[in-house]
Design an enzyme around this catalytic site. Structure first.
Site, PDB file in Angstrom:
ATOM      1  N   ALA A 124       0.865  -1.183   0.000  1.00 33.09           N
ATOM      2  CA  ALA A 124       0.000   0.000   0.000  1.00 33.09           C
ATOM      3  C   ALA A 124       0.897   1.226   0.000  1.00 33.09           C
ATOM      4  CB  ALA A 124      -0.897   0.018   1.230  1.00 33.09           C
ATOM      5  N   LYS A 125       0.333   2.348  -0.259  1.00 32.43           N
ATOM      6  CA  LYS A 125       1.056   3.617  -0.116  1.00 32.43           C
ATOM      7  C   LYS A 125       0.015   4.712   0.020  1.00 32.43           C
ATOM      8  CE  LYS A 125       5.400   4.930  -0.087  1.00 32.43           C
ATOM      9  NZ  LYS A 125       6.532   4.132   0.387  1.00 32.43           N
TER      10      LYS A 125
END
Ligand code: NAD
Length: 419
Positions: free
Chosen positions: A106-107
């Protein structure tokens, strides 16, 4: 058509297509492996100290849920956009898979220059961003961490905001927290120390050690600053260093401690020395044994790759080298040993994983245990990458990405179309 656009996502897509060809992945699987499961865009209005209100755009991209919760950093940077965040989430998936961690990538982040905010405004923005994300994150859903422009304090604000909504302290919602607030020993230095450990492994392969090796570091933040200091302590010569404000070069070796002390006092490297200053675009092109880009994406590209003069390229930053640059470096035939980003900077997420495990168990390890477990995982990944590269006659980057993509692909095949 895709909502993920821009040069950083395009670079990630090109890399994926190369790997998909190499692994002979068919059309049915390609889009599912590349495109994120979920993307969230939020508006974060805050009261400014002067009484006005400013709205900032925030993002979180969760790439896949096939192995476990998603995991990834939070970037506060002025020009952040959804395509960049998505690319970083995809790379994070491959990185976690390569390291053998039970996470998808994720980011997230906010399009803001944190230096333009008063500390109180930064706190308001951090808390507002986490508040907007509460429906979409959780210790078993998506776990945040620091990245460019965020730090331990921001992680503590995230944790506190999430905890207040739950009515209890939930330290395991973010990693990279201060040790006194559920953080782990060794997390702050983990990425930089991991980079240095892997440079050591690469030097070993070349029959060399740290002593007297010349090193250039671009980006003297959390990752680059720690790496530079550790390399200096191990006997290497830091001959070049820079940040977004200034770059310095001295073939005899810079005084790293003085440089970091200057940065600690002034927040930037600008003003350290007039005599040693060089134009920043020349920093990466000075000859050295080890080049460490530790700042932003795409700094080594088709235009300057022909002028890079190092023996080891240790990619501490995410995505510092474009596929065009890879091609130029390969065609030059002077065999630069590349430690690709998803291996080189994986110490950060590995120790984040240790922090999450410790928080879930409420059982904390000492620094020695953290670092020896870190080295064991890095060594395993390094061996896997270099032996696959040798076996298949491919670059270290191709090998690292092939291992990561293959592991995600296997997990998706077993589970089906949902996650
Ligand atoms: P940071 O904000 O602490 O430091 C970034 C540094 O890069 C600063 O010195 C800044 O001045 C410099 N910089 C920014 N733009 C630049 C430019 N155009 N030219 C030269 N220097 C520039 O960030 P960080 O946490 O050290 O992250 C650095 C890189 O490492 C990023 O690519 C990040 O995604 C990656 N990374 C970080 C971690 C982590 O644990 N923090 C983990 C894995 C990967």
């Amino acid at each position: 058509m895709s909502i993920y656009t821009g040069p950083v996502f395009e670079m990630c897509r090109n890399q994926f297509l190369q790997i998909a060809d190499h692994l002979q992945i068919g059309p049915d699987e390609r889009d599912r492996l590349l495109y994120p499961k979920r993307a969230i865009a939020v508006s974060c209005p805050i009261h400014r100290l002067d009484g006005s209100v400013t709205l900032y755009q925030g993002y979180r991209v969760q790439h896949h849920l096939s192995i476990g919760p998603t995991k990834g950093g939070t970037r506060f940077a002025a020009n952040l956009d959804l395509g960049e965040v998505a690319a970083l989430a995809v790379w994070m998936s491959w990185k976690c898979a390569l390291a053998g961690l039970p996470y998808g990538g994720a980011k997230g982040g906010v399009a803001v220059d944190p230096a333009s905010l008063h500390p109180q405004e930064l706190e308001a923005l951090a808390r507002r961003y986490m508040q907007e994300m509460i429906p979409f994150v959780g210790p078993h859903t998506d776990v945040m961490a620091p990245d460019i422009g965020t730090n331990e304090q921001v992680m503590a604000w995230f944790m506190d905001t999430y905890s207040m909504y739950q009515g209890r302290t939930v330290t395991e919602i973010v990693t990279g927290k201060p040790v006194g607030s559920g953080g782990t020993e060794g997390r702050r230095e983990a990425t930089g120390l991991g980079v240095v450990h892997l440079i050591g492994r690469a030097l070993e392969k070349l029959g060399q050690d740290f002593s007297g090796r010349s090193v250039i570091v671009q980006g003297m933040g959390n990752v680059g600053g720690v790496a530079a200091l550790e390399l200096h302590r191990r006997g290497a010569r830091i001959i070049g260093a820079g940040d977004h404000t200034a770059s310095y070069y001295d073939p005899k070796g810079l005084d790293v401690e003085a440089l970091l002390a200057h940065q600690g006092k002034h927040r930037v490297l600008a003003g350290f020395s007039e005599e040693l200053a060089i134009p920043s675009e020349q920093l990466l092109e000075q000859p050295c044994d080890v080049l460490v880009p530790a700042a932003v994406e795409r700094v080594i590209n088709g235009e300057n790759a022909g002028r890079i003069r190092c023996r080891i390229l240790a990619e501490a930053a995410n995505g510092p080298t474009t596929p065009e640059a890879d091609k130029v470096l390969a065609e030059r035939g002077d065999e630069i040993f590349v430690i690709p980003d998803i291996l080189c900077n994986s110490g950060g997420v590995i120790v984040s994983y240790f922090e999450w495990v410790q928080d879930l168990q409420q059982l904390f390890w000492h620094r020695g245990e953290v670092l020896s477990r870190l080295h064991a995982l890095l060594d395993r990944a390094f061996e896997e990458v270099t032996s696959r590269a040798a076996r298949e006659g491919i670059s270290n980057r191709m090998a690292a990405m092939a291992i990561g993509v293959q592991k995600v692909r296997d997990a998706k095949r077993i589970r089906g179309l949902f996650p």
